[in-house]
Scaffold this motif. Sequence first.
Motif, PDB file in Angstrom:
ATOM      1  N   GLU A  59       0.828  -1.216   0.000  1.00 61.74           N
ATOM      2  CA  GLU A  59       0.000   0.000   0.000  1.00 61.74           C
ATOM      3  C   GLU A  59       0.860   1.262   0.000  1.00 61.74           C
ATOM      4  O   GLU A  59       0.426   2.319  -0.444  1.00 61.74           O
ATOM      5  CB  GLU A  59      -0.901  -0.001   1.238  1.00 61.74           C
ATOM      6  CG  GLU A  59      -1.963  -1.087   1.217  1.00 61.74           C
ATOM      7  CD  GLU A  59      -2.767  -1.108   2.509  1.00 61.74           C
ATOM      8  OE1 GLU A  59      -3.759  -1.856   2.564  1.00 61.74           O
ATOM      9  OE2 GLU A  59      -2.399  -0.391   3.454  1.00 61.74           O
ATOM     10  N   ILE A  60       2.077   1.143   0.510  1.00 62.40           N
ATOM     11  CA  ILE A  60       2.979   2.293   0.546  1.00 62.40           C
ATOM     12  C   ILE A  60       3.360   2.705  -0.877  1.00 62.40           C
ATOM     13  O   ILE A  60       3.542   3.882  -1.178  1.00 62.40           O
ATOM     14  CB  ILE A  60       4.258   1.947   1.332  1.00 62.40           C
ATOM     15  CG1 ILE A  60       3.918   1.467   2.736  1.00 62.40           C
ATOM     16  CG2 ILE A  60       5.212   3.120   1.371  1.00 62.40           C
ATOM     17  CD1 ILE A  60       5.078   0.828   3.448  1.00 62.40           C
ATOM     18  N   PHE A  61       3.484   1.737  -1.739  1.00 57.74           N
ATOM     19  CA  PHE A  61       3.980   1.945  -3.103  1.00 57.74           C
ATOM     20  C   PHE A  61       2.860   2.528  -3.961  1.00 57.74           C
ATOM     21  O   PHE A  61       2.214   1.812  -4.739  1.00 57.74           O
ATOM     22  CB  PHE A  61       4.488   0.625  -3.673  1.00 57.74           C
ATOM     23  CG  PHE A  61       5.331   0.767  -4.914  1.00 57.74           C
ATOM     24  CD1 PHE A  61       4.764   0.686  -6.173  1.00 57.74           C
ATOM     25  CD2 PHE A  61       6.691   0.963  -4.799  1.00 57.74           C
ATOM     26  CE1 PHE A  61       5.545   0.799  -7.318  1.00 57.74           C
ATOM     27  CE2 PHE A  61       7.485   1.077  -5.939  1.00 57.74           C
ATOM     28  CZ  PHE A  61       6.902   0.999  -7.197  1.00 57.74           C
ATOM     29  N   ASP A  62       2.633   3.835  -3.802  1.00 62.17           N
ATOM     30  CA  ASP A  62       1.556   4.473  -4.561  1.00 62.17           C
ATOM     31  C   ASP A  62       2.109   5.040  -5.873  1.00 62.17           C
ATOM     32  O   ASP A  62       3.222   4.718  -6.295  1.00 62.17           O
ATOM     33  CB  ASP A  62       0.883   5.545  -3.708  1.00 62.17           C
ATOM     34  CG  ASP A  62       1.839   6.649  -3.284  1.00 62.17           C
ATOM     35  OD1 ASP A  62       1.561   7.317  -2.275  1.00 62.17           O
ATOM     36  OD2 ASP A  62       2.883   6.824  -3.946  1.00 62.17           O
ATOM     37  N   ASP A  63       1.322   5.881  -6.512  1.00 56.97           N
ATOM     38  CA  ASP A  63       1.677   6.388  -7.844  1.00 56.97           C
ATOM     39  C   ASP A  63       2.933   7.258  -7.840  1.00 56.97           C
ATOM     40  O   ASP A  63       3.460   7.574  -8.914  1.00 56.97           O
ATOM     41  CB  ASP A  63       0.507   7.187  -8.428  1.00 56.97           C
ATOM     42  CG  ASP A  63      -0.677   6.307  -8.746  1.00 56.97           C
ATOM     43  OD1 ASP A  63      -1.789   6.838  -8.912  1.00 56.97           O
ATOM     44  OD2 ASP A  63      -0.482   5.068  -8.810  1.00 56.97           O
ATOM     45  N   GLN A  64       3.370   7.672  -6.676  1.00 55.39           N
ATOM     46  CA  GLN A  64       4.589   8.477  -6.596  1.00 55.39           C
ATOM     47  C   GLN A  64       5.845   7.628  -6.771  1.00 55.39           C
ATOM     48  O   GLN A  64       6.926   8.165  -6.991  1.00 55.39           O
ATOM     49  CB  GLN A  64       4.649   9.218  -5.260  1.00 55.39           C
ATOM     50  CG  GLN A  64       3.585  10.271  -5.081  1.00 55.39           C
ATOM     51  CD  GLN A  64       3.695  11.353  -6.151  1.00 55.39           C
ATOM     52  OE1 GLN A  64       4.757  11.881  -6.417  1.00 55.39           O
ATOM     53  NE2 GLN A  64       2.576  11.659  -6.784  1.00 55.39           N
ATOM     54  N   PHE A  65       5.692   6.326  -6.626  1.00 56.44           N
ATOM     55  CA  PHE A  65       6.826   5.422  -6.707  1.00 56.44           C
ATOM     56  C   PHE A  65       6.815   4.685  -8.049  1.00 56.44           C
ATOM     57  O   PHE A  65       5.752   4.360  -8.590  1.00 56.44           O
ATOM     58  CB  PHE A  65       6.769   4.378  -5.588  1.00 56.44           C
ATOM     59  CG  PHE A  65       7.001   4.922  -4.207  1.00 56.44           C
ATOM     60  CD1 PHE A  65       5.944   5.434  -3.464  1.00 56.44           C
ATOM     61  CD2 PHE A  65       8.261   4.922  -3.646  1.00 56.44           C
ATOM     62  CE1 PHE A  65       6.150   5.932  -2.182  1.00 56.44           C
ATOM     63  CE2 PHE A  65       8.478   5.408  -2.358  1.00 56.44           C
ATOM     64  CZ  PHE A  65       7.419   5.921  -1.626  1.00 56.44           C
ATOM     65  N   SER A  66       8.013   4.397  -8.544  1.00 58.58           N
ATOM     66  CA  SER A  66       8.126   3.524  -9.705  1.00 58.58           C
ATOM     67  C   SER A  66       9.462   2.800  -9.635  1.00 58.58           C
ATOM     68  O   SER A  66      10.401   3.266  -8.977  1.00 58.58           O
ATOM     69  CB  SER A  66       8.012   4.308 -11.015  1.00 58.58           C
ATOM     70  OG  SER A  66       9.059   5.244 -11.130  1.00 58.58           O
ATOM     71  N   VAL A  67       9.524   1.662 -10.290  1.00 65.73           N
ATOM     72  CA  VAL A  67      10.770   0.899 -10.351  1.00 65.73           C
ATOM     73  C   VAL A  67      11.074   0.578 -11.797  1.00 65.73           C
ATOM     74  O   VAL A  67      10.181   0.502 -12.643  1.00 65.73           O
ATOM     75  CB  VAL A  67      10.711  -0.407  -9.525  1.00 65.73           C
ATOM     76  CG1 VAL A  67      10.713  -0.114  -8.041  1.00 65.73           C
ATOM     77  CG2 VAL A  67       9.514  -1.259  -9.924  1.00 65.73           C
ATOM     78  N   GLU A  68      12.360   0.372 -12.036  1.00 69.07           N
ATOM     79  CA  GLU A  68      12.789   0.117 -13.399  1.00 69.07           C
ATOM     80  C   GLU A  68      14.082  -0.673 -13.364  1.00 69.07           C
ATOM     81  O   GLU A  68      14.896  -0.523 -12.459  1.00 69.07           O
ATOM     82  CB  GLU A  68      13.007   1.455 -14.122  1.00 69.07           C
ATOM     83  CG  GLU A  68      13.253   1.348 -15.591  1.00 69.07           C
ATOM     84  CD  GLU A  68      13.444   2.701 -16.250  1.00 69.07           C
ATOM     85  OE1 GLU A  68      13.160   2.823 -17.445  1.00 69.07           O
ATOM     86  OE2 GLU A  68      13.894   3.639 -15.568  1.00 69.07           O
ATOM     87  N   ARG A  69      14.225  -1.508 -14.392  1.00 63.06           N
ATOM     88  CA  ARG A  69      15.502  -2.181 -14.599  1.00 63.06           C
ATOM     89  C   ARG A  69      15.987  -1.711 -15.969  1.00 63.06           C
ATOM     90  O   ARG A  69      15.711  -2.345 -16.990  1.00 63.06           O
ATOM     91  CB  ARG A  69      15.334  -3.680 -14.556  1.00 63.06           C
ATOM     92  CG  ARG A  69      16.628  -4.470 -14.566  1.00 63.06           C
ATOM     93  CD  ARG A  69      16.427  -5.824 -13.928  1.00 63.06           C
ATOM     94  NE  ARG A  69      17.494  -6.771 -14.221  1.00 63.06           N
ATOM     95  CZ  ARG A  69      18.670  -6.795 -13.608  1.00 63.06           C
ATOM     96  NH1 ARG A  69      18.942  -5.899 -12.689  1.00 63.06           N
ATOM     97  NH2 ARG A  69      19.558  -7.712 -13.908  1.00 63.06           N
ATOM     98  N   PRO A  70      16.687  -0.576 -15.985  1.00 58.22           N
ATOM     99  CA  PRO A  70      17.003   0.084 -17.254  1.00 58.22           C
ATOM    100  C   PRO A  70      18.010  -0.677 -18.115  1.00 58.22           C
ATOM    101  O   PRO A  70      18.054  -0.481 -19.329  1.00 58.22           O
ATOM    102  CB  PRO A  70      17.566   1.431 -16.815  1.00 58.22           C
ATOM    103  CG  PRO A  70      18.083   1.195 -15.438  1.00 58.22           C
ATOM    104  CD  PRO A  70      17.185   0.163 -14.827  1.00 58.22           C
TER     105      PRO A  70
END
Lengths: 115, 115
Positions: A59-70
């Motif tokens: 639930e902490i991981f809202d729209d403000q967060f993102s992850v990527e493996r560039p």
Amino acid sequence: EPEVTQTPSHQVTQMGQEVILRCVPISNHLYFYWYRQILGQKVEFLVSFYNNEISEKSEIFDDQFSVERPDGSNFTLKIRSTKLEDSAMYFCASSDIPQAGYTQYFGPGTRLTVL
Amino acid sequence: AQSVTQPDIHITVSEGASLELRCNYSYGATPYLFWYVQSPGQGLQLLLKYFSGDTLVQGIKGFEAEFKRSQSSFNLRKPSVHWSDAAEYFCAVGGALQGAQKLVFGQGTRLTINP
């Protein structure tokens, strides 16, 4: 012995700014994770990532967060518009190949301070 | 829902004394159980893990833990502590399913060693 590495070790930012936290997981690991630890509190799961997509998020991981493996080695966590309450230690982790039982190995963490 | 309880927030023992840190978990299926140690300003280091088989598992630095399914416990022990064992200890539970499995951590137990 292979290790998970994280950069920077400490990041100070102004509220509302974007930050990117970087991690290099152990090579040949397939599963990647971000956790955070607010000072004095327990370590909390944020997100898991496999096969170039999010497997699970909290639930902490809202729209403000993102992850990527560039690329083939880095795994990043982006916070688009930081809040004061985002101040915490952020840990990256990676998991063994399946046969070894999914043990998660943690990096040293990035301490994020939002002013 | 998964949960981990570490009843002791802070424990103080004398150097050379024995140690037991308590951990109780709640998990609906077969758990994977872990103990991690965090020294000040450091990341999380895996001490030991339990997946299956022998319920007494040995770890690094002379630590061991015993899985007791009937008590939903996974207590950490060491027969004789050293000053370098002073740190924060976290118990965690993860899933036994395939794929990326988040870890749920306890609150942690801070261990202080008296000389």
